[in-house]
Design an enzyme around this catalytic site. Structure first.
Site, PDB file in Angstrom:
ATOM      1  N   ASP A  14      23.122  68.236  56.354  1.00 52.98           N
ATOM      2  CA  ASP A  14      23.070  69.650  56.695  1.00 52.98           C
ATOM      3  C   ASP A  14      21.909  70.398  56.033  1.00 52.98           C
ATOM      4  OD1 ASP A  14      24.775  71.059  58.401  1.00 52.98           O
ATOM      5  OD2 ASP A  14      25.258  72.388  56.702  1.00 52.98           O
ATOM      6  N   LEU A  15      21.683  70.103  54.762  1.00 51.01           N
ATOM      7  CA  LEU A  15      20.630  70.815  54.030  1.00 51.01           C
ATOM      8  C   LEU A  15      19.260  70.496  54.641  1.00 51.01           C
ATOM      9  CD1 LEU A  15      19.969  72.601  51.496  1.00 51.01           C
ATOM     10  CD2 LEU A  15      19.447  70.471  50.336  1.00 51.01           C
ATOM     11  N   LYS A  17      18.631  69.618  57.657  1.00 55.70           N
ATOM     12  CA  LYS A  17      18.547  70.251  58.973  1.00 55.70           C
ATOM     13  C   LYS A  17      18.294  71.764  58.858  1.00 55.70           C
ATOM     14  CE  LYS A  17      22.411  70.732  61.386  1.00 55.70           C
ATOM     15  NZ  LYS A  17      23.681  70.266  61.961  1.00 55.70           N
ATOM     16  N   ARG A  44      22.663  56.826  56.493  1.00 61.13           N
ATOM     17  CA  ARG A  44      23.490  55.667  56.845  1.00 61.13           C
ATOM     18  C   ARG A  44      23.502  55.417  58.347  1.00 61.13           C
ATOM     19  NH1 ARG A  44      28.669  57.005  53.376  1.00 61.13           N
ATOM     20  NH2 ARG A  44      27.851  59.002  54.046  1.00 61.13           N
ATOM     21  N   LYS A 149      21.217  70.721  43.264  1.00 59.19           N
ATOM     22  CA  LYS A 149      22.358  70.946  42.403  1.00 59.19           C
ATOM     23  C   LYS A 149      23.598  70.289  43.022  1.00 59.19           C
ATOM     24  CE  LYS A 149      24.942  74.762  42.941  1.00 59.19           C
ATOM     25  NZ  LYS A 149      25.574  75.495  44.030  1.00 59.19           N
ATOM     26  N   ASP A 178      16.782  74.921  41.908  1.00 58.77           N
ATOM     27  CA  ASP A 178      17.755  75.999  41.935  1.00 58.77           C
ATOM     28  C   ASP A 178      17.163  76.958  42.952  1.00 58.77           C
ATOM     29  OD1 ASP A 178      18.923  78.594  41.471  1.00 58.77           O
ATOM     30  OD2 ASP A 178      19.830  77.708  39.681  1.00 58.77           O
ATOM     31  N   HIS A 179      17.750  77.015  44.136  1.00 64.09           N
ATOM     32  CA  HIS A 179      17.028  77.721  45.213  1.00 64.09           C
ATOM     33  C   HIS A 179      16.842  79.208  44.919  1.00 64.09           C
ATOM     34  CE1 HIS A 179      21.033  78.808  46.855  1.00 64.09           C
ATOM     35  NE2 HIS A 179      20.418  79.738  47.532  1.00 64.09           N
ATOM     36  N   LYS A 183      13.400  82.160  45.593  1.00 67.30           N
ATOM     37  CA  LYS A 183      13.481  83.402  46.369  1.00 67.30           C
ATOM     38  C   LYS A 183      12.267  84.277  46.052  1.00 67.30           C
ATOM     39  CE  LYS A 183      18.517  83.555  46.800  1.00 67.30           C
ATOM     40  NZ  LYS A 183      18.865  83.651  48.210  1.00 67.30           N
ATOM     41  N   ASP A 236      29.686  76.858  40.515  1.00 66.04           N
ATOM     42  CA  ASP A 236      28.948  76.925  41.775  1.00 66.04           C
ATOM     43  C   ASP A 236      27.783  77.920  41.708  1.00 66.04           C
ATOM     44  OD1 ASP A 236      28.616  76.256  44.571  1.00 66.04           O
ATOM     45  OD2 ASP A 236      29.423  78.235  45.058  1.00 66.04           O
ATOM     46  N   HIS A 241      22.579  79.660  39.287  1.00 61.80           N
ATOM     47  CA  HIS A 241      21.825  80.769  39.884  1.00 61.80           C
ATOM     48  C   HIS A 241      21.849  82.041  39.017  1.00 61.80           C
ATOM     49  CE1 HIS A 241      21.842  78.110  43.197  1.00 61.80           C
ATOM     50  NE2 HIS A 241      22.979  78.482  43.757  1.00 61.80           N
ATOM     51  N   LYS A 346      27.525  91.219  51.643  1.00 59.30           N
ATOM     52  CA  LYS A 346      26.599  90.255  51.046  1.00 59.30           C
ATOM     53  C   LYS A 346      25.510  91.061  50.337  1.00 59.30           C
ATOM     54  CE  LYS A 346      23.858  86.443  50.822  1.00 59.30           C
ATOM     55  NZ  LYS A 346      24.116  85.321  49.956  1.00 59.30           N
TER      56      LYS A 346
HETATM   57  C1  BG6 Z   1      24.916  77.785  46.780  1.00 59.74           C
HETATM   58  C2  BG6 Z   1      26.402  77.771  46.550  1.00 59.74           C
HETATM   59  O1  BG6 Z   1      24.247  77.172  45.714  1.00 59.74           O
HETATM   60  O2  BG6 Z   1      24.474  79.136  46.909  1.00 59.74           O
HETATM   61  C3  BG6 Z   1      27.127  78.475  47.702  1.00 59.74           C
HETATM   62  O3  BG6 Z   1      26.864  76.435  46.470  1.00 59.74           O
HETATM   63  C4  BG6 Z   1      26.563  79.864  47.894  1.00 59.74           C
HETATM   64  O4  BG6 Z   1      28.515  78.537  47.456  1.00 59.74           O
HETATM   65  C5  BG6 Z   1      25.043  79.835  47.991  1.00 59.74           C
HETATM   66  O5  BG6 Z   1      27.130  80.391  49.089  1.00 59.74           O
HETATM   67  C6  BG6 Z   1      24.492  81.250  47.999  1.00 59.74           C
HETATM   68  O6  BG6 Z   1      23.122  81.229  48.276  1.00 59.74           O
HETATM   69  P1  BG6 Z   1      22.374  82.481  48.907  1.00 59.74           P
HETATM   70  O7  BG6 Z   1      20.940  82.105  48.907  1.00 59.74           O
HETATM   71  O8  BG6 Z   1      22.954  82.673  50.281  1.00 59.74           O
HETATM   72  O9  BG6 Z   1      22.691  83.652  48.042  1.00 59.74           O
END
Ligand code: BG6
Length: 487
Positions: A14-15, A17, A44, A149, A178-179, A183, A236, A241, A346
């Site tokens: 998924d990531l 993609k 696989r 992570k 660490d995405h 940002k 998480d 983050h 959000k």
């Molecule tokens: C991920 C978490 O690292 O970050 C998710 O595992 C979370 O649970 C996501 O939803 C949030 O990322 P962003 O960039 O949408 O704030």
């Protein structure tokens, strides 16, 4: 940029993609990939090169921030090959080595290899070991390991994992993603206070009253209950983050900063955060879990009613924390941090509230003055605004807040993964998590994990669609503050 072979584990996932292929494609469009590169996708499933390329194309059509142009896509996916790999089968790595060498020879490029592990954490160790044992890691050029992570589950497991990885890769070769560090607004934060004398002068406890870091999400656990119910908000989001945002906010950098200096400064910040004791964690931490509620008009279930969640789960879906950095710059400035699932909206943002002039507060307030704020919105909006007071033209002698927009040009900001993949290809580890800070952040959260495990503090329920438990508001009110922008 040097010619590179990207070896992507988890190429059918998924990531890959949603994030990795679109990021690579957008870099390609901007000519920010090496002129000659090749990508070998591993999974696989028994896919052919053509089928793989078609899947990549599909993902671009669905997830690329810029529209995928069929002609450009055709030339882009030419660089993609696929190989079946069972992570524990040593012979598959030998086969992979053959394919990597064949591609390097075909393209006439040196053996610069970027191993990207977009797989579950249980596979990090065996993959790193097999890369080493198979000879894939014996390159004449450079080799790098990009790893997603979670980096460990607690302090001990993170140390174990790091020790294991360091048998195959040096610290300089490991790029821990660490995405949040990718940002755009986080990357700009550093420049904001590093390159502006005005900001630099204000970036301390003399002028800053408190800092608020929020990452609220409206989503619940989605289809990830089996993962999330063992992890919770602390592991998480918070350990990685949120603490990374705190470090990037509090960092004091010289003008001629390097990745090494960034690492050292972040380490210093983590070492300076006042440690918590397991028994008294409740004085600084609020633990929450969502109950049923309503989000944007839609009723949603309680966490305990989510499919896959244990019946009597005490898992945290919300955490609010109060931290103190005990150093010359920040002593006395509370850093309030919160993150939660199923919140009202959000919003990922940092608010820096500046102090009011001593003795004048009431006089100013009576005239309509508001605190000076620097607001950095990271998601869904991306902006930076400075709130100041100006005289109100309609009411003589009164003040009115004005907002100075410090935002970058809107519309065309790179996504986090574009920034991070490019840096990994360039060999710039500045915006990756260095081991020292990862270890120190696990060490800092460990008493929280222990206290949660032993139920030493209450689990506050909050209605889905709210701003979390009332106790999180009270924590700030007790110190004369409030969370900004909760309405
Ligand atoms: C991920 C978490 O690292 O970050 C998710 O595992 C979370 O649970 C996501 O939803 C949030 O990322 P962003 O960039 O949408 O704030």
């Amino acid at each position: 940029m040097e010619p590179t072979t990207i070896v992507l584990f988890g190429a059918t996932g998924d990531l890959a993609k949603r994030k990795i292929y679109p990021a690579l494609y957008n870099l390609y469009l901007e000519q920010k990939l090496p002129e000659t590169f090749s990508l070998i996708g591993l999974g696989r499933r028994d896919w052919s090169d053509e089928f793989f390329q078609a899947q990549v194309e599909k993902s671009l059509n669905e997830f690329s921030r810029r529209q995928a142009d069929p002609e450009v896509v055709k030339s882009f996916v030419k660089a993609f090959r696929y190989s079946v790999l069972n992570i524990s089968h040593k012979e598959d790595y030998i086969k992979l080595l053959g394919l990597v060498e064949q591609r390097e020879a075909e393209l006439g490029i040196p053996s610069n290899r970027l191993f990207y592990l977009s797989v579950g954490p249980e596979f990090f160790e065996p993959i790193a070991e097999n890369i080493q044992e198979s000879g894939l890691g014996s390159t004449e050029g450079w080799k790098r390991l990009v790893i997603e992570k979670p980096f460990g589950h607690d302090l001990q497991s993170a140390r174990d994992l790091n020790r294991k990885l360091s048998e195959s890769f040096t610290e300089e070769e490991i790029y821990r993603i660490d995405h949040y560090l990718g940002k755009p607004m986080v990357q700009r934060l550093e420049t904001l206070h590093q390159s502006n004398p005005i900001m630099k002068a204000l970036w301390n406890n003399r002028y800053i009253s408190n800092v608020q870091i929020t990452a609220n999400e409206t989503v619940g656990v989605e289809e990830r209950a089996s993962y999330y119910d063992h992890v919770g908000a602390v592991r998480d989001m918070f350990q990685n983050h949120m603490l990374q945002l705190l470090m990037m906010m509090a960092i004091q950098l010289p003008y001629n900063s390097t990745s090494e200096k960034v690492g050292l400064k972040k380490k210093h910040i983590m070492e300076s955060i006042q440690p918590l004791q397991k028994q008294t964690v409740g004085a600084n931490i609020i633990r929450g879990q969502y109950a049923e509620g309503n989000i944007q008009g839609k009723p949603v279930n309680a966490y305990t009613a989510e499919p896959g969640v244990a019946e009597n789960t005490m898992n945290d879906t919300f955490i609010a924390a109060k931290l103190q950095i005990d150093d010359f710059f920040w002593r006395g400035v509370p850093f309030y941090i919160r993150t939660g699932k199923r919140m009202k909206e959000k919003s990922t943002r940092i608010v820096i509230e500046f102090k009011e002039p001593s003795g004048q507060t009431n006089v100013l307030k009576n005239k309509g003055s508001k605190p000076n704020l620097l607001v950095i919105e990271m998601s869904p909006d991306q902006s930076m605004t400075l709130q100041l007071n100006a005289s109100d033209p309609e009411n003589k002698g009164e003040f009115k807040p004005v907002h100075i927009d410090l935002s970058p040009d809107k519309g065309d900001l790179a996504e986090a993964y574009e920034n991070l993949i490019r840096d990994a290809l360039l060999g710039d580890p500045t915006f990756f998590a260095h081991w020292d800070e990862v270890e120190l952040s696990w060490a800092w959260v460990q008493p929280i994990l222990d206290a949660f495990q032993e139920n030493l503090l209450p689990l506050h329920l909050y209605p889905a669609g709210s701003y979390g438990p009332a106790e999180s508001d009270i924590m700030l009110e007790e110190e004369g503050h409030h969370w900004w922008f909760d309405e």
